[in-house]
Design an enzyme around this catalytic site. Structure first.
Site, PDB file in Angstrom:
ATOM      1  N   TYR A 143       0.871  -1.180   0.000  1.00 21.27           N
ATOM      2  CA  TYR A 143       0.000   0.000   0.000  1.00 21.27           C
ATOM      3  C   TYR A 143       0.904   1.226   0.000  1.00 21.27           C
ATOM      4  CZ  TYR A 143      -3.572   3.276   1.825  1.00 21.27           C
ATOM      5  OH  TYR A 143      -4.424   4.342   2.032  1.00 21.27           O
ATOM      6  N   LYS A 172      -1.439  -1.315  -4.055  1.00 26.15           N
ATOM      7  CA  LYS A 172      -2.440  -0.259  -4.111  1.00 26.15           C
ATOM      8  C   LYS A 172      -1.682   1.053  -4.184  1.00 26.15           C
ATOM      9  CE  LYS A 172      -5.932   2.226  -1.436  1.00 26.15           C
ATOM     10  NZ  LYS A 172      -6.620   2.366  -0.117  1.00 26.15           N
TER      11      LYS A 172
END
Length: 317
Positions: A143, A172
């Protein structure tokens, strides 16, 4: 039932990064959380994530986060993948929470880059490799959110992890540098799974071969967010663009004040959760903020997902 752990390439579409509801006195509200998850699946979200930035993870204990993950899993009951955020600024906490999520049955884990310390790229490589090797059967997703962590994971580091670590499957990307998205995919190969966490880059990412979205917009407009993904893949570009531009006011709403305070206030007002409480250091929206939120809600009303009597929770507004 799909085993997404062994088929992470099927973790596509709109994965909703849901908020963590709290009661007025600040406790985690598991009943509101379950209600919210059921509403998300009813509105078409392809999966559920909890414990990312929108979920206020740094304001919770590891036990609270683990309990919330278990509530989400119990509520979803195999209907969709569950991909929680299990990262922390500390390695031991990250390993502990990822282990609790693994034991509970999650389909993948979303691991934020360790914040505040500003590690080097070599240190980030060691961090992710260490966590992934602890749970080799669990797909690991990085992330990248430099606006919150003060560190960015470089395309070359992502590519190295994807090459060296079998269960490191994707990232992400929550950076407004759209060129970065392209360089990550180019360096890693197009089999890397890449989700957008930047609301207004969700549709553009699909043109680069992106996997889908983990977008805060799905907290208030899950059906529209999912339809945009479907329209793109069906070749209905005008429809996809209509949704992309149509949700602009709702995206602006999310950031009137610090996310997730505006979203929680809207969800509370709509009766989907009992309270819009956010934990310190955040505060609920100011009166001026609420006025802006109301105006943006009106502007983006056509793209809000409906709330029916069966969706509201007892005691909601």
């Amino acid at each position: 039932m799909t085993n997404w752990r062994t088929r992470p390439e099927e973790l596509t579409g709109s994965i909703a990064p849901v908020i963590t509801p709290f009661t007025e006195d600040g406790a985690v509200d598991h009943e509101s959380l379950a209600n919210l998850v059921n509403w998300q699946l009813k509105q078409g979200s392809d999966g559920v994530s909890i414990g990312g930035s929108t979920g206020e993870p740094s304001a919770q204990t590891i036990d609270e986060r683990a309990d919330a993950i278990r509530t989400v899993l119990k509520t979803v009951d195999g209907r969709a993948p569950v991909v929680p955020g299990t990262g922390s600024a500390k390695l031991d906490e990250t390993i502990e929470l990822t282990g609790a999520a693994y034991d509970a049955g999650v389909d993948a884990a979303l691991i934020i880059t360790p914040y505040y310390a500003r590690p080097t790229q070599e240190a980030l490589y060691v961090w992710y490799k260490t966590v992934a090797e602890e749970y080799p059967e669990l797909p690991i997703i990085a992330y990248n959110v430099p606006s919150r962590t003060a560190v960015e994971i470089a395309p070359e580091t992502v590519a190295r992890l994807h090459r060296d670590v079998p269960n490191f499957v994707g990232i992400k990307e929550t950076t407004k540098d759209f060129e970065h998205f392209s360089r990550v995919i180019k360096a890693s190969g197009r089999d890397l799974l890449v989700w957008s966490g930047i609301e207004l880059l969700c549709l553009p990412l699909l043109a680069l071969g992106g996997t889908g979205f983990v977008s805060a917009t799905a907290n208030i407009a899950p059906a529209a967010t999912k339809r945009m993904y479907e329209a793109f893949h069906a070749g209905r570009m005008d429809e996809a663009l209509d949704i992309h531009y149509g949700v602009h006011p709702l995206v602006d709403l999310i950031f009137v004040e610090t996310n997730p305070a505006p979203v929680k206030w809207v969800l509370s007002e709509r009766g989907l959760i009992r309270s819009g409480h956010v934990r310190s250091p955040l505060i609920t929206p100011t009166d001026a903020g609420k006025d802006k939120i109301r105006a943006l809600l009106a502007e983006g009303a056509d793209y809000l997902s409906p709330v029916e009597d069966t969706d509201t929770i007892a005691g909601g507004n």
